[in-house]
Design an enzyme around this catalytic site. Structure first.
Site, PDB file in Angstrom:
ATOM      1  CB  SER A  56      -0.950   0.011   1.201  1.00 43.76           C
ATOM      2  OG  SER A  56      -0.248   0.248   2.411  1.00 43.76           O
ATOM      3  CE  LYS A  99      -2.707   1.886   4.992  1.00 45.40           C
ATOM      4  NZ  LYS A  99      -2.632   1.001   3.827  1.00 45.40           N
TER       5      LYS A  99
END
Length: 198
Positions: A56, A99
Site C-alpha cells: 500500500s 500510511k
C-alpha cells in the site's frame, strides 16, 4: 649482586608497559560497553525496527522491507501533512498500519475522481505514480480535532481512511525515518516531492 642490579631496571620498565596496556584495554572495553548501552537505549526508547507488510505504500516502501520508525519525534514536533506514520489500526488495535498523512485536524477532505482536495484546493501528490492512482470519490468530510486522514501511496491497493475513517492522534506512535533492508533500499525516508530514499 652486580648482575641483579643491572637486570632489575628492564623488569621494572616492562611491568608498567604491560600494566598500561591492560589499562587501555579496560578503558576501551568500558567505552565500548557504554556505547553499546547507549545504542540499545536509543533503539529501545527512540527507534523501533519494523517490517513492512503489503504494497500500500509502494513505490516508497516495498513488501517485506525493513525500516526504522522514530517513536519519540511526535513528543517534540507536530504531525505534518506528508509524514509517513505508523499507527494502531482503528478497527483492530492489535495490528499496526503504515500510511501517509493527507489531512490534518480541522481540514475538509474530498476526493474527486481520485484527486485529493484539501479545503477545496487540489493536493499536489507527486509521490503517487499515475499507474497507482484511482478514480474513487469520497466526501467531503471534516477531520475532527486531534484526528488525521491517512492514505497509502498505492491508491488502488490501500486500506486507509477512505475505509476506516480518520485516525486519532493517540493511535499514531511513530514516523518512518530510515530504510535498512534490503541494502538496495538503504537510506532515509522523506516526505519530499519524489519521496525518494537518499
Amino acid at each position: 649482586m652486580e648482575h641483579l642490579a643491572q637486570s632489575g631496571p628492564p623488569e621494572n620498565t616492562e611491568r608498567p608497559s604491560s600494566s598500561g596496556f591492560h589499562r587501555e584495554l579496560r578503558t576501551w572495553a568500558r567505552d565500548l560497553a557504554v556505547a553499546l548501552g547507549l545504542a540499545v537505549v536509543i533503539i529501545v526508547f527512540f527507534y523501533q525496527p519494523v517490517k513492512v507488510e503489503g504494497t500500500s505504500m509502494a513505490p516508497l516502501l516495498a513488501d517485506q522491507e525493513r525500516i526504522f520508525i522514530n517513536k519519540f519525534v511526535y513528543r517534540l514536533e507536530p504531525i505534518e501533512r506528508g509524514d509517513v506514520v505508523v499507527f494502531w489500526y482503528p478497527l483492530d488495535q492489535t495490528k499496526s498500519f503504515i500510511k501517509r498523512v493527507v489531512g490534518l485536524p480541522g481540514d475538509e477532505v474530498e476526493i474527486r475522481k481520485g484527486r485529493v482536495y484539501i479545503n477545496d484546493m487540489a493536493l499536489d501528490e507527486p509521490y503517487v505514480p499515475a499507474e497507482y492512482a484511482d478514480r474513487s470519490m469520497y466526501g467531503p468530510v471534516r477531520i475532527p480535532s486531534e484526528e488525521y486522514f491517512v492514505m497509502g501511496d498505492h491508491r488502488i491497493s490501500s486500506n486507509d481512511s477512505r475505509v476506516f475513517g480518520p485516525v486519532p492522534g493517540g493511535f499514531i506512535y511513530g514516523k518512518a525515518v530510515f530504510a535498512y533492508w534490503p541494502v538496495t533500499q538503504f537510506g532515509t525516508l522523506t516526505a519530499s516531492a519524489d519521496s525518494s530514499k537518499h
